[in-house]
Write a protein that holds these residues in place. Structure first.
Motif, mmCIF file in Angstrom:
data_model
loop_
_atom_site.group_PDB
_atom_site.id
_atom_site.type_symbol
_atom_site.label_atom_id
_atom_site.label_comp_id
_atom_site.label_asym_id
_atom_site.label_seq_id
_atom_site.Cartn_x
_atom_site.Cartn_y
_atom_site.Cartn_z
ATOM 1 N N GLU A 235 57.789 20.908 18.360
ATOM 2 C CA GLU A 235 58.125 22.428 17.971
ATOM 3 C C GLU A 235 56.961 22.602 16.934
ATOM 4 O O GLU A 235 57.218 22.383 15.744
ATOM 5 C CB GLU A 235 59.561 22.553 17.407
ATOM 6 C CG GLU A 235 60.527 22.226 18.220
ATOM 7 C CD GLU A 235 60.596 23.004 19.668
ATOM 8 O OE1 GLU A 235 60.199 24.061 19.643
ATOM 9 O OE2 GLU A 235 61.379 22.791 20.378
ATOM 10 N N ALA A 236 56.205 23.735 17.234
ATOM 11 C CA ALA A 236 55.005 23.919 16.310
ATOM 12 C C ALA A 236 55.652 24.833 15.205
ATOM 13 O O ALA A 236 56.403 25.946 15.463
ATOM 14 C CB ALA A 236 53.782 24.718 17.290
ATOM 15 N N GLU A 238 53.531 26.632 13.493
ATOM 16 C CA GLU A 238 52.845 27.873 13.707
ATOM 17 C C GLU A 238 52.479 28.221 15.340
ATOM 18 O O GLU A 238 52.120 26.963 15.707
ATOM 19 C CB GLU A 238 51.793 27.936 12.827
ATOM 20 C CG GLU A 238 51.896 28.041 11.318
ATOM 21 C CD GLU A 238 50.688 28.111 10.438
ATOM 22 O OE1 GLU A 238 49.663 28.433 11.022
ATOM 23 O OE2 GLU A 238 50.641 27.976 9.180
ATOM 24 N N LYS A 239 52.633 29.033 15.882
ATOM 25 C CA LYS A 239 52.174 29.231 17.167
ATOM 26 C C LYS A 239 50.770 29.070 17.509
ATOM 27 O O LYS A 239 49.863 29.272 16.407
ATOM 28 C CB LYS A 239 52.621 30.456 17.822
ATOM 29 C CG LYS A 239 54.139 30.613 17.799
ATOM 30 C CD LYS A 239 54.583 31.862 18.676
ATOM 31 C CE LYS A 239 55.978 31.788 19.035
ATOM 32 N NZ LYS A 239 56.636 32.857 19.801
ATOM 33 N N ASP A 241 46.812 29.595 18.773
ATOM 34 C CA ASP A 241 45.877 30.745 19.418
ATOM 35 C C ASP A 241 45.463 30.455 20.768
ATOM 36 O O ASP A 241 45.231 31.372 21.610
ATOM 37 C CB ASP A 241 44.684 30.954 18.375
ATOM 38 C CG ASP A 241 45.064 31.253 16.993
ATOM 39 O OD1 ASP A 241 45.723 32.249 16.873
ATOM 40 O OD2 ASP A 241 44.759 30.344 16.071
ATOM 41 N N ASP A 258 57.088 27.400 28.576
ATOM 42 C CA ASP A 258 57.096 26.846 27.723
ATOM 43 C C ASP A 258 55.679 27.199 26.693
ATOM 44 O O ASP A 258 55.662 27.405 25.468
ATOM 45 C CB ASP A 258 57.111 25.433 27.393
ATOM 46 C CG ASP A 258 58.451 25.072 27.585
ATOM 47 O OD1 ASP A 258 59.426 25.248 27.161
ATOM 48 O OD2 ASP A 258 58.865 24.093 28.763
ATOM 49 N N ARG A 261 55.917 30.711 25.101
ATOM 50 C CA ARG A 261 56.498 30.661 23.762
ATOM 51 C C ARG A 261 55.883 30.096 22.654
ATOM 52 O O ARG A 261 55.992 30.276 21.579
ATOM 53 C CB ARG A 261 58.004 29.889 24.207
ATOM 54 C CG ARG A 261 59.109 30.732 24.861
ATOM 55 C CD ARG A 261 60.508 29.910 24.566
ATOM 56 N NE ARG A 261 60.396 28.701 25.645
ATOM 57 C CZ ARG A 261 60.903 28.844 26.681
ATOM 58 N NH1 ARG A 261 61.145 30.017 27.430
ATOM 59 N NH2 ARG A 261 60.962 27.692 27.435
ATOM 60 N N ALA A 262 55.076 29.250 23.218
ATOM 61 C CA ALA A 262 54.099 28.597 22.187
ATOM 62 C C ALA A 262 52.980 29.267 21.556
ATOM 63 O O ALA A 262 52.184 28.877 20.573
ATOM 64 C CB ALA A 262 53.740 27.150 22.507
ATOM 65 N N LEU A 263 52.249 30.365 22.320
ATOM 66 C CA LEU A 263 51.229 31.099 22.037
ATOM 67 C C LEU A 263 51.416 32.124 21.208
ATOM 68 O O LEU A 263 52.535 32.845 21.208
ATOM 69 C CB LEU A 263 50.553 31.615 23.116
ATOM 70 C CG LEU A 263 50.043 30.282 24.216
ATOM 71 C CD1 LEU A 263 49.743 31.057 25.495
ATOM 72 C CD2 LEU A 263 48.641 29.898 23.228
ATOM 73 N N ARG A 264 50.714 32.479 20.150
ATOM 74 C CA ARG A 264 50.586 33.522 19.235
ATOM 75 C C ARG A 264 49.998 34.852 19.887
ATOM 76 O O ARG A 264 49.421 34.811 20.634
ATOM 77 C CB ARG A 264 49.908 33.165 18.039
ATOM 78 C CG ARG A 264 49.968 34.120 16.948
ATOM 79 C CD ARG A 264 49.349 33.645 15.666
ATOM 80 N NE ARG A 264 47.913 33.430 15.978
ATOM 81 C CZ ARG A 264 46.972 34.365 15.480
ATOM 82 N NH1 ARG A 264 47.444 35.547 15.085
ATOM 83 N NH2 ARG A 264 45.808 33.958 15.569
ATOM 84 N N GLN A 265 51.064 35.841 19.446
ATOM 85 C CA GLN A 265 50.576 37.217 19.958
ATOM 86 C C GLN A 265 51.039 38.298 18.833
ATOM 87 O O GLN A 265 51.948 38.426 18.521
ATOM 88 C CB GLN A 265 51.458 37.638 21.159
ATOM 89 C CG GLN A 265 51.016 38.927 21.848
ATOM 90 C CD GLN A 265 51.544 39.033 23.282
ATOM 91 O OE1 GLN A 265 52.741 38.481 23.632
ATOM 92 N NE2 GLN A 265 51.103 40.081 24.047
ATOM 93 N N GLY A 271 47.500 35.264 22.770
ATOM 94 C CA GLY A 271 47.396 33.904 23.206
ATOM 95 C C GLY A 271 46.716 33.651 24.452
ATOM 96 O O GLY A 271 46.745 34.261 25.289
#
Length: 315
Positions: A235-236, A238-239, A241, A258, A261-265, A271
């Motif tokens: 579970e990161a 921080e998301k 990039d 998944d 959910r793991a990418l930053r936006q 992301g």
């Protein structure tokens, strides 16, 4: 001491398959990979030499290796295996430029001990030890992944390399200036990635760990689906990039949500996901799963039937 030398010429795609097929039969120190000498024959890119001690067991071992490699010849990916008796094995000292391979505009893949003079100021060298688990790192799926990374990775990015394997993509990302979390659910791959990171001096930018993203912990081995116990789910904090995943198509389909959910936006950044490890036969299935998970297509690289696709989260 005399040796049985087995040799064959291969395409880019088959060179890693040869290493994988003979992994249980031969030691890595008894494998030499060189550039194919006859440049007018563009079909082949490498010559592989395999060495076996010449003893009472030689005949059975040769037959086993020939049988293992015969499917590559039948499908046009390699020549037939030639055998001869020699007094000495070919070594890196006998090769003027062992395993020097250019990919994209900037990457040059080298053997650990290859002597090489850079040709351009912005050239990026990637030193990689050939292993029988992950071959040379020059499979077409790896090549198109590197081409995509060259296009999309920016300095200071926070990147996930999912299914890091040999570690070549993690090293490339770090040398492009980004920070990397390299994950694999195979302990041997984790060790190979750690060795590649150390060999290339990018320890400060790459964190290597055994684990997976989301439901990937329950999906078995990236390359075959075999059950692997006790794979940590990461579970990161921080998301990311950018996520790059060079794994099987069915894994991409299962992990689509998944990835999302793991990418930053943010308002300034959406992301980016780079998927590879599959052929055009599976391209539509992967693209459909990612579209349903909220991604849109932004780019693609192809080498023969192998493909890498870049998607962004929809705004």
């Amino acid at each position: 001491m005399q040796w049985i030398e087995l040799s064959l010429d291969t395409t880019n795609e088959a060179v890693d398959w040869v290493c994988t097929l003979v992994a249980e039969t031969i030691n890595i120190d008894d494998v030499q990979i060189t550039e194919y000498a006859e440049l007018n024959q563009a079909q082949w890119t490498f010559t592989i030499h395999l060495y076996l001690a010449y003893d009472v067991h030689s005949r059975a071992r040769v037959e086993k290796i020939v049988n293992l490699l015969s499917p590559l010849h039948r499908t046009g990916l390699a020549t037939t295996v030639q055998t001869t008796v020699v007094d000495q094995k070919l070594t890196n000292a006998d090769i003027q430029n062992p395993l020097v391979h250019r990919i994209g505009k900037r990457f040059v893949v080298l053997a650990p001990d290859a002597l090489y003079q850079s040709q351009a100021a912005d050239e990026i060298t990637l030193r990689l030890k050939t292993t029988l688990s992950f071959g040379s790192g020059l499979h077409p799926a790896t090549i198109v992944s590197l081409q995509m990374l060259e296009r999309y990775v920016l300095p200071t990015m926070n990147v996930l390399d999912l299914g890091s394997g040999s570690g070549i993509l993690s090293v490339a990302i770090a040398k492009l200036g980004a920070n990397v979390l390299a994950l694999d659910n195979d302990s041997i791959a984790v060790e190979a990635t750690q060795e590649a990171v150390h060999l290339n001096g990018v320890e400060q930018q790459v964190t290597v760990s055994k684990g997976s993203l989301g439901c990937g912990s329950d999906l078995g081995h990236w390359m075959g689906g075999d059950t692997i116990d006790n794979v940590p789910k990461i579970e990161a904090r921080e998301k990311f990039d950018l996520i790059v995943a060079n794994i099987l198509a069915r894994m991409h389909v299962a992990l689509a949500n998944d990835f999302q959910r793991a990418l930053r936006q943010t308002d300034a950044h959406t992301g980016l996901l780079i998927t590879a490890g599959f052929t055009t036969d599976n391209e539509d299935n992967v693209a459909q799963a990612l579209m349903e998970a909220g991604f849109e297509l932004v780019g693609c690289e192809r080498l023969n039937e192998w493909v890498a696709i870049a998607h962004r989260l929809k705004v």
